[in-house]
Design a protein around this motif. Structure first.
Motif, PDB file in Angstrom:
ATOM      1  N   GLY A  32       0.631  -1.116   0.037  1.00 28.09           N
ATOM      2  CA  GLY A  32       0.028   0.030  -0.132  1.00 28.09           C
ATOM      3  C   GLY A  32       0.759   1.289   0.005  1.00 28.09           C
ATOM      4  N   PRO A  33       1.803   1.313   0.849  1.00 32.09           N
ATOM      5  CA  PRO A  33       2.742   2.595   0.917  1.00 32.09           C
ATOM      6  C   PRO A  33       3.257   2.906  -0.571  1.00 32.09           C
ATOM      7  CG  PRO A  33       2.802   1.355   2.898  1.00 32.09           C
ATOM      8  CD  PRO A  33       2.138   0.509   1.956  1.00 32.09           C
ATOM      9  N   LEU A  34       3.892   1.840  -1.145  1.00 32.94           N
ATOM     10  CA  LEU A  34       4.321   1.897  -2.404  1.00 32.94           C
ATOM     11  C   LEU A  34       3.529   2.456  -3.555  1.00 32.94           C
ATOM     12  CD1 LEU A  34       7.007   1.721  -4.054  1.00 32.94           C
ATOM     13  CD2 LEU A  34       6.282  -0.666  -4.551  1.00 32.94           C
ATOM     14  N   MET A  35       2.187   1.553  -3.506  1.00 37.10           N
ATOM     15  CA  MET A  35       1.266   1.970  -4.540  1.00 37.10           C
ATOM     16  C   MET A  35       0.594   3.382  -4.417  1.00 37.10           C
ATOM     17  SD  MET A  35      -0.809  -1.600  -5.137  1.00 37.10           S
ATOM     18  CE  MET A  35      -0.957  -2.004  -3.426  1.00 37.10           C
ATOM     19  N   MET A  36       0.394   4.201  -3.207  1.00 29.88           N
ATOM     20  CA  MET A  36      -0.178   5.191  -2.780  1.00 29.88           C
ATOM     21  C   MET A  36       0.801   6.208  -2.782  1.00 29.88           C
ATOM     22  SD  MET A  36      -3.525   4.159  -0.567  1.00 29.88           S
ATOM     23  CE  MET A  36      -3.984   5.867  -1.003  1.00 29.88           C
ATOM     24  N   GLY A  37       2.126   5.899  -2.776  1.00 32.83           N
ATOM     25  CA  GLY A  37       3.169   6.936  -2.524  1.00 32.83           C
ATOM     26  C   GLY A  37       3.069   7.614  -1.119  1.00 32.83           C
ATOM     27  N   ILE A  38       2.869   7.017  -0.139  1.00 32.57           N
ATOM     28  CA  ILE A  38       2.485   7.579   1.123  1.00 32.57           C
ATOM     29  C   ILE A  38       3.490   6.655   1.986  1.00 32.57           C
ATOM     30  CG2 ILE A  38       1.017   8.314   2.927  1.00 32.57           C
ATOM     31  CD1 ILE A  38      -1.143   8.684   0.931  1.00 32.57           C
ATOM     32  N   PRO A  39       4.377   7.355   2.632  1.00 31.49           N
ATOM     33  CA  PRO A  39       5.264   6.588   3.291  1.00 31.49           C
ATOM     34  C   PRO A  39       4.781   6.082   4.615  1.00 31.49           C
ATOM     35  CG  PRO A  39       6.363   8.666   2.867  1.00 31.49           C
ATOM     36  CD  PRO A  39       5.062   8.567   2.364  1.00 31.49           C
ATOM     37  N   MET A  40       5.169   4.767   4.926  1.00 30.38           N
ATOM     38  CA  MET A  40       4.611   4.052   6.187  1.00 30.38           C
ATOM     39  C   MET A  40       4.603   4.948   7.205  1.00 30.38           C
ATOM     40  SD  MET A  40       5.073  -0.093   6.988  1.00 30.38           S
ATOM     41  CE  MET A  40       6.769  -0.170   6.234  1.00 30.38           C
ATOM     42  N   SER A  42       3.971   8.043   7.946  1.00 29.30           N
ATOM     43  CA  SER A  42       3.297   9.272   7.697  1.00 29.30           C
ATOM     44  C   SER A  42       1.875   9.239   8.516  1.00 29.30           C
ATOM     45  CB  SER A  42       2.858   9.517   6.225  1.00 29.30           C
ATOM     46  OG  SER A  42       3.775   9.390   5.312  1.00 29.30           O
ATOM     47  N   ASN A  43       1.663  10.410   9.094  1.00 29.44           N
ATOM     48  CA  ASN A  43       0.395  10.764   9.896  1.00 29.44           C
ATOM     49  C   ASN A  43      -0.512  11.439   8.887  1.00 29.44           C
ATOM     50  OD1 ASN A  43       0.948  13.419   9.440  1.00 29.44           O
ATOM     51  ND2 ASN A  43       1.588  13.973  11.285  1.00 29.44           N
ATOM     52  N   VAL A  44      -1.809  11.297   9.113  1.00 26.40           N
ATOM     53  CA  VAL A  44      -2.874  11.666   8.220  1.00 26.40           C
ATOM     54  C   VAL A  44      -2.853  13.008   7.370  1.00 26.40           C
ATOM     55  CG1 VAL A  44      -5.387  11.998   8.002  1.00 26.40           C
ATOM     56  CG2 VAL A  44      -4.584  10.127   9.425  1.00 26.40           C
ATOM     57  N   ALA A  45      -2.039  14.041   8.323  1.00 22.96           N
ATOM     58  CA  ALA A  45      -1.928  15.191   7.776  1.00 22.96           C
ATOM     59  C   ALA A  45      -0.890  15.290   6.632  1.00 22.96           C
ATOM     60  CB  ALA A  45      -1.714  16.219   8.736  1.00 22.96           C
ATOM     61  N   GLU A  46       0.082  14.340   6.607  1.00 29.29           N
ATOM     62  CA  GLU A  46       1.193  14.305   5.760  1.00 29.29           C
ATOM     63  C   GLU A  46       0.672  13.680   4.331  1.00 29.29           C
ATOM     64  OE1 GLU A  46       5.011  13.905   8.802  1.00 29.29           O
ATOM     65  OE2 GLU A  46       3.794  12.170   8.214  1.00 29.29           O
ATOM     66  N   ALA A  47      -0.606  12.959   4.715  1.00 29.99           N
ATOM     67  CA  ALA A  47      -1.253  12.344   3.356  1.00 29.99           C
ATOM     68  C   ALA A  47      -1.964  13.165   2.455  1.00 29.99           C
ATOM     69  CB  ALA A  47      -2.008  11.285   3.610  1.00 29.99           C
ATOM     70  N   CYS A  48      -1.963  14.709   2.726  1.00 32.11           N
ATOM     71  CA  CYS A  48      -2.587  15.804   2.021  1.00 32.11           C
ATOM     72  C   CYS A  48      -1.856  16.755   1.798  1.00 32.11           C
ATOM     73  CB  CYS A  48      -4.026  16.043   2.529  1.00 32.11           C
ATOM     74  SG  CYS A  48      -3.784  16.509   4.001  1.00 32.11           S
ATOM     75  N   THR A  49      -2.265  17.696   1.022  1.00 30.74           N
ATOM     76  CA  THR A  49      -1.644  18.851   0.583  1.00 30.74           C
ATOM     77  C   THR A  49      -2.650  19.930   0.840  1.00 30.74           C
ATOM     78  OG1 THR A  49      -2.363  19.061  -1.777  1.00 30.74           O
ATOM     79  CG2 THR A  49      -0.337  17.925  -1.313  1.00 30.74           C
ATOM     80  N   ALA A  50      -2.205  21.363   0.645  1.00 38.18           N
ATOM     81  CA  ALA A  50      -3.399  22.164   0.670  1.00 38.18           C
ATOM     82  C   ALA A  50      -4.522  22.261   0.034  1.00 38.18           C
ATOM     83  CB  ALA A  50      -2.521  23.561   0.636  1.00 38.18           C
ATOM     84  N   THR A  51      -4.311  21.718  -1.153  1.00 34.75           N
ATOM     85  CA  THR A  51      -5.182  21.403  -1.983  1.00 34.75           C
ATOM     86  C   THR A  51      -6.437  20.157  -2.065  1.00 34.75           C
ATOM     87  OG1 THR A  51      -3.838  20.732  -3.856  1.00 34.75           O
ATOM     88  CG2 THR A  51      -4.298  23.140  -3.645  1.00 34.75           C
ATOM     89  N   GLY A  52      -5.691  19.040  -1.448  1.00 36.78           N
ATOM     90  CA  GLY A  52      -6.320  17.830  -1.257  1.00 36.78           C
ATOM     91  C   GLY A  52      -5.599  16.760  -0.846  1.00 36.78           C
ATOM     92  N   TRP A  53      -6.132  15.547  -0.724  1.00 40.63           N
ATOM     93  CA  TRP A  53      -5.613  14.585  -0.654  1.00 40.63           C
ATOM     94  C   TRP A  53      -4.432  14.025  -1.566  1.00 40.63           C
ATOM     95  CZ3 TRP A  53      -5.965  12.496   4.152  1.00 40.63           C
ATOM     96  CH2 TRP A  53      -7.306  12.790   4.750  1.00 40.63           C
ATOM     97  N   ARG A  54      -3.180  13.416  -1.222  1.00 39.17           N
ATOM     98  CA  ARG A  54      -2.375  12.680  -2.020  1.00 39.17           C
ATOM     99  C   ARG A  54      -2.982  11.496  -2.627  1.00 39.17           C
ATOM    100  NH1 ARG A  54       2.687  12.667   1.314  1.00 39.17           N
ATOM    101  NH2 ARG A  54       3.667  11.302  -0.242  1.00 39.17           N
ATOM    102  N   LEU A  55      -3.496  11.472  -3.668  1.00 40.19           N
ATOM    103  CA  LEU A  55      -4.086  10.198  -4.269  1.00 40.19           C
ATOM    104  C   LEU A  55      -3.603   9.376  -5.502  1.00 40.19           C
ATOM    105  CD1 LEU A  55      -7.734  11.686  -4.170  1.00 40.19           C
ATOM    106  CD2 LEU A  55      -7.091   9.994  -2.659  1.00 40.19           C
ATOM    107  N   PRO A  56      -3.673   8.252  -5.409  1.00 42.23           N
ATOM    108  CA  PRO A  56      -3.268   7.425  -6.903  1.00 42.23           C
ATOM    109  C   PRO A  56      -4.023   7.987  -8.129  1.00 42.23           C
ATOM    110  CG  PRO A  56      -4.238   6.065  -5.404  1.00 42.23           C
ATOM    111  CD  PRO A  56      -4.299   7.321  -4.594  1.00 42.23           C
ATOM    112  N   SER A  57      -3.583   7.601  -9.032  1.00 42.15           N
ATOM    113  CA  SER A  57      -4.264   7.776 -10.238  1.00 42.15           C
ATOM    114  C   SER A  57      -5.539   7.058 -10.443  1.00 42.15           C
ATOM    115  CB  SER A  57      -3.485   7.175 -11.470  1.00 42.15           C
ATOM    116  OG  SER A  57      -4.218   7.256 -12.608  1.00 42.15           O
ATOM    117  N   HIS A  58      -6.620   7.707 -11.058  1.00 39.84           N
ATOM    118  CA  HIS A  58      -7.847   6.973 -11.261  1.00 39.84           C
ATOM    119  C   HIS A  58      -7.667   5.872 -12.067  1.00 39.84           C
ATOM    120  CE1 HIS A  58     -10.589  10.169 -10.020  1.00 39.84           C
ATOM    121  NE2 HIS A  58      -9.899  11.056 -10.781  1.00 39.84           N
TER     122      HIS A  58
END
Length: 181
Positions: A32-40, A42-58
Motif C-alpha cells: 500500500g505505501p508504495l502503490m499510494m506513494g505515502i510513506p509508512m 506518515s500521519n494523516v496530515a502528511e497524506a494531503c496537501t493544501a489542495t487535497g489528498w495525495r491520491l493515486p491515479s484514477h
C-alpha cells in the motif's frame, strides 16, 4: 481503538483506525505505501496537501487502493482549526477516550474471582504485546497485522492458564478463556 481525525497530526495514516476500512495497512497490505506513494511512517496530515489528498491515479488497478481512494475523496481534509485527533477505545460494552479507564472499568465489571483473574492476565498480556509491537514498529519498521497480535494474545493467555492448571484457582481458567472466543 478508533480515531476521529481532526488535525491529522497524531493519527497514523497506515496504522490507526480513522477510516471505515480500519487500519489501511491491514486493509491494503504491505504494498500500500508504495502503490499510494505515502510513506509508512506518515500521519494523516502528511497524506494531503493544501489542495487535497495525495491520491493515486484514477487508473489504479488494485481494488483495495481504489476503495481507499474513494473513501478519501469523501473524507474531509484534516485542518488545524478542528483541534487534535481524538482516539477512543472500545472494550465490549464500554467506550472510552481514555484506554486505561476503559481497561479498569472492564476489569472491575468482572464477576467472581476466576473471571477477574483471567481478565487481569489478558490485560497484562495485552499491555505487554502492545508495548512489544510499538517497539517493533519504531525500531525494526516491521508492523504486524492486528490479527497476528490477537493470536499472540490468545496463545499467551492459554500458556499462562496451562502452566498453572494444577493450582486450584486456575483449574477452570482455560474454559473461562474459551468463552471469550
Amino acid at each position: 481503538h478508533e480515531c476521529k481525525c481532526d488535525d491529522g497530526d497524531t493519527a497514523k495514516f497506515w496504522f490507526d483506525h480513522w477510516l471505515p476500512t480500519g487500519p489501511l495497512f491491514s486493509f491494503v497490505g504491505q504494498d500500500g505505501p508504495l502503490m499510494m506513494g505515502i510513506p509508512m511512517s506518515s500521519n494523516v496530515a502528511e497524506a494531503c496537501t493544501a489542495t487535497g489528498w495525495r491520491l493515486p491515479s484514477h487508473r489504479v488497478r488494485h481494488r483495495r487502493v481504489a476503495e481507499v481512494r474513494d473513501h478519501l475523496t469523501a473524507h474531509p481534509l484534516p485542518t488545524q482549526s478542528q483541534g487534535p485527533d481524538v482516539f477512543s477505545w472500545e472494550i465490549p460494552g464500554i467506550v472510552s477516550s481514555d484506554f486505561s479507564s476503559a481497561l479498569v472499568n472492564w476489569l472491575q465489571a468482572a464477576r467472581g474471582n476466576r473471571l477477574f483473574t483471567i481478565k487481569h492476565i489478558a490485560a497484562q498480556a495485552t499491555i505487554y504485546l502492545i508495548w512489544r509491537e510499538r517497539n517493533s514498529r519504531m525500531h525494526a519498521g516491521n508492523p504486524q497485522p492486528h490479527s497476528v497480535v490477537f493470536k499472540q494474545l490468545d496463545r499467551c493467555v492459554r500458556d499462562i492458564a496451562l502452566a498453572r492448571k494444577d493450582r486450584k484457582r486456575f483449574k477452570t481458567m482455560l474454559s473461562i478463556w474459551f468463552r471469550f472466543d
